[in-house]
Design an enzyme around this catalytic site. Structure first.
Site, mmCIF file in Angstrom:
data_model
loop_
_atom_site.group_PDB
_atom_site.id
_atom_site.type_symbol
_atom_site.label_atom_id
_atom_site.label_comp_id
_atom_site.label_asym_id
_atom_site.label_seq_id
_atom_site.Cartn_x
_atom_site.Cartn_y
_atom_site.Cartn_z
ATOM 1 N N LEU A 52 0.870 -1.167 0.000
ATOM 2 C CA LEU A 52 0.000 0.000 0.000
ATOM 3 C C LEU A 52 0.913 1.224 0.000
ATOM 4 O O LEU A 52 1.906 1.263 0.729
ATOM 5 C CB LEU A 52 -0.883 0.028 1.245
ATOM 6 C CG LEU A 52 -2.180 -0.775 1.241
ATOM 7 C CD1 LEU A 52 -2.846 -0.682 2.613
ATOM 8 C CD2 LEU A 52 -3.132 -0.278 0.163
ATOM 9 N N ASP A 53 0.600 2.225 -0.805
ATOM 10 C CA ASP A 53 1.387 3.456 -0.820
ATOM 11 C C ASP A 53 1.379 4.092 0.573
ATOM 12 O O ASP A 53 0.413 3.921 1.334
ATOM 13 C CB ASP A 53 0.813 4.448 -1.821
ATOM 14 C CG ASP A 53 1.047 4.023 -3.265
ATOM 15 O OD1 ASP A 53 1.929 3.173 -3.484
ATOM 16 O OD2 ASP A 53 0.342 4.539 -4.150
#
Length: 329
Positions: A52-53
């Site tokens: 996930l960023d």
């Protein structure tokens, strides 16, 4: 006397098996979140199931020990997100981290709900999507974002992904929040930009939260702060068994003799009532209720192992399950 770095005692690691559902906080990379959880559990081996960023929050399944053998299942699973789009604003990265390219507030405020619904419908189903330059996808061994930061443009082939559904959660002026269910490899930033382009006002992603991965849901996850506040025993009790990643697969149970043979990796001919038809994915168990043995597929009446637990891992998971059941009785 203060110890020098070379004199500091290392935290002893231990064999920990299972899956932890973490609610990743804003601003932290997936690997940093994994390392913090690994340290809190003193785990020897750990891995996450897709990044996930840092600007994204939400469900990040973390695999430990035997659980890492099935991380690919979660990587390949469909995902669910809640995304907030800023209509009328485009950026270099497609999200709030980039520099502003254009603002078009008037066009954003002129958008109607019918237009939004039509735009979402246009991108529902199988679509071809071009990965963004600001992504970790690699070109000649380097992530694309390194080229982007250097001002180098790389042509990227489109990829086929599937958007199962897009639902409007909230819409107020330029802020549009949608719930998206999609296949693996879908870039929500690109989806936001594409929706903005169809609406003729432009759009960028201002917030993103992963709410689901396969059969797993963020409502079942724990934050890092909450995890840190627990005792080690309480943290370990939160670990789900590795087969939780395979919960939506069909189950096959073997007797003791067949279970032992299955763990050797040999193909086994199934009885007619166990599986005559071909099955792509199946989770396999021994006779005990929690005796998960591994994953397999069935072809022409034969059970063929894909990923196996070792006998030691099976025993460890059975022991952990027994201790957990005793603690809640």
């Amino acid at each position: 006397m203060t110890n020098t770095p070379s004199q500091r005692v290392k935290t002893p690691r231990r064999a920990v098996h299972g899956v932890l559902l973490l609610d990743k906080p804003l601003g932290l990379s997936s690997n940093d979140a994994l390392q913090k959880a690994k340290w809190l559990l003193r785990a020897e081996k750990a891995g996450h199931t897709g990044t996930l960023d840092p600007l994204a929050t939400g469900l990040l399944p973390l695999c430990f020990g035997a659980g890492t053998k099935f991380s690919q299942v979660s990587l390949d699973a469909d995902k669910a997100y809640e995304a907030t789009l800023f209509l009328g604003l485009t950026t270099t990265t497609g999200d709030a981290e980039g520099d502003v390219l254009d603002r078009n507030e008037a066009a954003a405020l002129a958008v109607t709900r019918e237009q939004i619904e039509a735009a979402c419908a246009r991108f529902t189903g199988p679509i071809d999507q071009v990965p963004p330059m600001y992504s970790a996808l690699k070109h000649e061994g380097r992530p694309l974002y390194e080229y982007a930061r250097a001002g180098i443009h790389i042509d990227r082939p489109s990829r086929r992904v599937t958007i199962h559904s897009i639902d409007i959660v909230d819409w107020q002026a330029e802020q549009l929040t949608i719930a998206v269910r999609c296949s693996k490899g879908t870039y929500i930033r690109t989806l936001a930009e594409d929706i903005g382009r169809v609406l003729a006002c432009g759009a960028s992603l201002s917030a993103l939260r992963r709410t689901g991965s396969g059969p797993l849901n963020v409502a079942q996850a724990i934050s890092l702060d909450a995890l840190a506040a627990l005792t080690e025993i309480e943290r370990e009790a939160l670990l789900r068994p590795p087969d939780s990643l395979l919960a939506d697969w069909p189950e096959l149970r073997l007797d003791s003799a067949e279970a032992a043979r299955f763990l050797t990796g040999l193909r086994r001919r199934l009885a007619a009532d166990q599986g005559a038809e071909d099955v792509t994915h199946v989770r396999v168990y021994g006779p005990e209720p929690q005796a998960f043995l591994g994953s397999a597929h069935i072809t022409a009446g034969e059970l063929i192992a894909d990923r196996l637990l070792s006998p030691q891992e099976v025993e460890s998971l059975l022991s952990t399950s027994t201790r957990f059941l005793e603690s809640v009785v």
